[in-house]
Scaffold this active site. Structure first.
Site, short mmCIF file in Angstrom:
data_model
loop_
_atom_site.label_atom_id
_atom_site.label_comp_id
_atom_site.label_asym_id
_atom_site.label_seq_id
_atom_site.Cartn_x
_atom_site.Cartn_y
_atom_site.Cartn_z
N ARG A 1 -0.96 -1.26 -18.96
CA ARG A 1 -2.44 -0.43 -18.53
C ARG A 1 -2.19 0.57 -17.42
NH1 ARG A 1 -5.43 -2.81 -21.98
NH2 ARG A 1 -6.97 -1.10 -21.32
N TYR B 1 0.89 -1.36 -0.01
CA TYR B 1 -0.05 0.16 -0.10
C TYR B 1 0.85 1.18 -0.20
CZ TYR B 1 -4.96 -0.49 0.09
OH TYR B 1 -6.48 -0.56 -0.31
N GLU C 1 -0.66 4.83 -0.56
CA GLU C 1 -1.37 5.99 -0.65
C GLU C 1 -0.83 7.16 -0.24
OE1 GLU C 1 -5.18 5.79 1.25
OE2 GLU C 1 -5.60 3.71 0.21
N THR D 1 -2.99 7.77 -21.18
CA THR D 1 -2.95 6.54 -20.94
C THR D 1 -1.59 6.07 -21.07
OG1 THR D 1 -3.63 5.60 -22.94
CG2 THR D 1 -5.06 5.87 -20.85
N ASP E 1 -6.11 15.58 -23.42
CA ASP E 1 -6.11 14.03 -23.16
C ASP E 1 -5.51 13.62 -24.45
OD1 ASP E 1 -6.65 11.57 -23.00
OD2 ASP E 1 -8.82 11.69 -22.35
N LYS F 1 -1.59 2.62 -24.87
CA LYS F 1 -1.86 2.66 -26.38
C LYS F 1 -0.71 2.78 -26.95
CE LYS F 1 -6.54 4.35 -25.11
NZ LYS F 1 -6.56 4.82 -23.81
N1 DSN Z 1 -11.34 2.60 -24.55
C1 DSN Z 1 -10.43 3.65 -25.15
C2 DSN Z 1 -10.39 3.51 -26.42
O1 DSN Z 1 -10.49 2.38 -27.20
O2 DSN Z 1 -10.28 4.54 -27.24
C3 DSN Z 1 -10.96 4.91 -24.44
O3 DSN Z 1 -11.22 4.75 -23.23
#
Ligand code: DSN
Length: 472
Positions: free
Chosen positions: A279, A64, A66, A270, A241, A273
């Site tokens: 993730r 943990y 936090e 994120t 974003d 991607k």
């Molecule tokens: N799930 C993501 C995407 O596929 O673009 C966005 O949240």
């Protein structure tokens, strides 16, 4: 590294798991087999490196932590501090950001942290100031009532979902569309492109607290310099974003006006991607918002995932290597080759092409809904996802679009010639699929689906996925 290190690591891990619950070990092995065999065109997916994957399976998961470095709510976080600091340091260097917060568990979490940081920084309320410090007990019920009214009536202007924006940019069914008084900007119906004059007019009239840019299904670049000018003109905090295109920013494909980091007050992303990490999510900002952002856990987030922060540090170190820039530019070359191949075969594309990692096919040109097209492609070994197109008559569930992206296949080594072959497979399936009696039903000759499946696996055979991993 010894030649068999990756195989040994994954094989041993599966052996240990199999001794407890063999079905889980089997499912993990089956997932690798499925990913090896499918033509993965989901624009938001990728293949993380073995080092990134392995950094997640260890004792950090048990800790943990936090709070954040120097301000933890638990003792014994010295090793978590090490990996959190490393991940933040790599992120700052990679993106040229003053501050990086690497705890968010996902992009949605990163956006919630950013929204809260902006509200805490911008909402002029004595009650809010007290509510953040030890004077919280001095607040009366009337103060709390007033505070909730102030926080609940702040304005956000973001890109609409059907134009390619994300759910969290003020889409009404999402929490962002409920907690903010929201308005959306769309794209020019004639070109499909962001119309900056329209954004400016909407911002002048609506005067948002937050102007959001960024997208999950818009196939073009956004000029963040112009968006910042608009935000400044109306006194908005400018948030970007970059979840989808962080890899293109990291790889210096998006520079100058198209790099959000120098222009935005706060940037979220994120890490899994186009950035090709584990993730998770991340927030970048300047010193003004850093303190509020660092309060993300436990203000907004549950306990951080130290094993994932360790993997973020590994993946961000990888993204700082020179070959990542080459990877990023090949993502865009491949997306453009895919778009050209589809256009030459008669497909209808939103905006007529792409200048990022994704292509949005308007499958109404084939007489199909997105749902029908997605399933017909899946039957043929091509993994995509349906997506709304601007002003979509079929809404966000059935949709009229198929979103495809190249980050994953580019990692695997496929190039522009294979993208043309992929365009041929997609066009063959979509042009041979007939709509059924509902928006979800369709008719596709199983023999054709089998033939395309075989062609897709032949195409992938020359580009083995995780070639150094042999599970035996
Ligand atoms: N799930 C993501 C995407 O596929 O673009 C966005 O949240």
């Amino acid at each position: 590294m010894s030649p068999n290190a990756e195989s040994t690591a994954f094989r041993s891990a599966l052996e240990v798991i199999r001794a407890v619950e063999p079905r889980v070990a089997d499912a993990i092995g089956a997932e690798l087999a499925d990913q090896r065999e499918s033509l993965k065109l989901i624009a938001s997916e990728n293949y993380a490196s073995p080092a990134t994957l392995l950094a997640m399976g260890n004792w950090f998961s048990d800790k943990y932590a936090e709070g954040t470095i120097g301000r933890r709510f638990y003792a014994g976080c010295q090793n978590v501090d090490t990996v959190e600091a490393l991940a933040a340091e790599h992120a700052k260097e990679l993106f040229g950001a003053a501050h990086a917060y690497v705890q968010p568990h996902s992009g949605i979490d990163a956006n919630l942290v950013a929204f809260w940081a902006i509200l805490a920084d911008r909402v002029e309320s004595p009650a809010l100031k007290k509510a953040q410090v030890r004077q919280v007990n001095e607040l009366t019920e009337a103060d709390w009532f007033a505070l909730r009214r102030e926080l609940g009536n702040q304005r956000m202007l973001g890109m609409s979902l059907d134009a390619g924006g994300h759910l969290t940019h003020g889409f009404r069914p999402n929490i962002s569309g409920k907690m903010f008084d929201q308005r959306s900007y769309g794209t020019d119906p004639a070109t499909g492109l962001v119309d900056y004059d329209q954004v400016r007019a909407a911002a002048r009239e609506f005067k948002p607290l937050i102007l959001v840019a960024g997208y999950s299904a818009y196939p073009r670049k956004v000029n963040f310099r112009i968006m910042r000018e608009i935000a400044d003109e109306v006194g908005a905090t400018f948030m970007v974003d970059m979840a989808h295109f962080a890899g293109l920013v990291a790889g210096k494909v998006f520079t100058g006006d198209f790099d959000p980091v120098p222009h935005a007050h706060i940037v979220t992303t994120t890490t899994h991607k186009s950035l090709r990490g584990p993730r998770g999510g991340m927030v970048l900002c300047g010193p003004e918002l850093a303190d509020q952002v660092d309060r993300g856990c436990p203000m907004v987030l549950g306990g951080p995932l130290p094993h994932v922060m360790a993997a973020k540090a590994v993946a961000l170190a990888e993204a700082r290597r020179p070959d990542f820039a080459d990877y990023a530019s090949r993502i865009v070359d491949n997306a453009q080759a895919l778009a050209d191949g589809l256009l030459r075969r008669g497909a209808k594309l939103v905006t007529g092409g792409t200048d990022n990692h994704l292509v949005l096919i308007d499958v109404s040109g084939y007489g199909l809904t997105g749902r029908q097209a997605e399933q017909a492609l899946l039957d043929s070994g091509i993994v995509t996802n349906r997506n709304a197109v601007p002003q979509d008559p079929n809404g966000a569930w059935y949709t009229s679009g198929i979103r495809i992206g190249t980050p994953a296949l580019t990692t695997r080594g496929l190039g522009t010639a294979e993208m043309d072959a992929t365009a041929e497979l997609i066009h063959t399936v979509l042009s041979q699929t007939r709509p059924g009696e509902s928006k979800a039903k369709y008719v596709l000759d199983p023999a054709l689906a089998d033939q395309v499946n075989k062609q897709a696996s032949d195409l992938l055979a020359g580009f083995p996925l995780y070639p150094a991993v042999d599970l035996g």
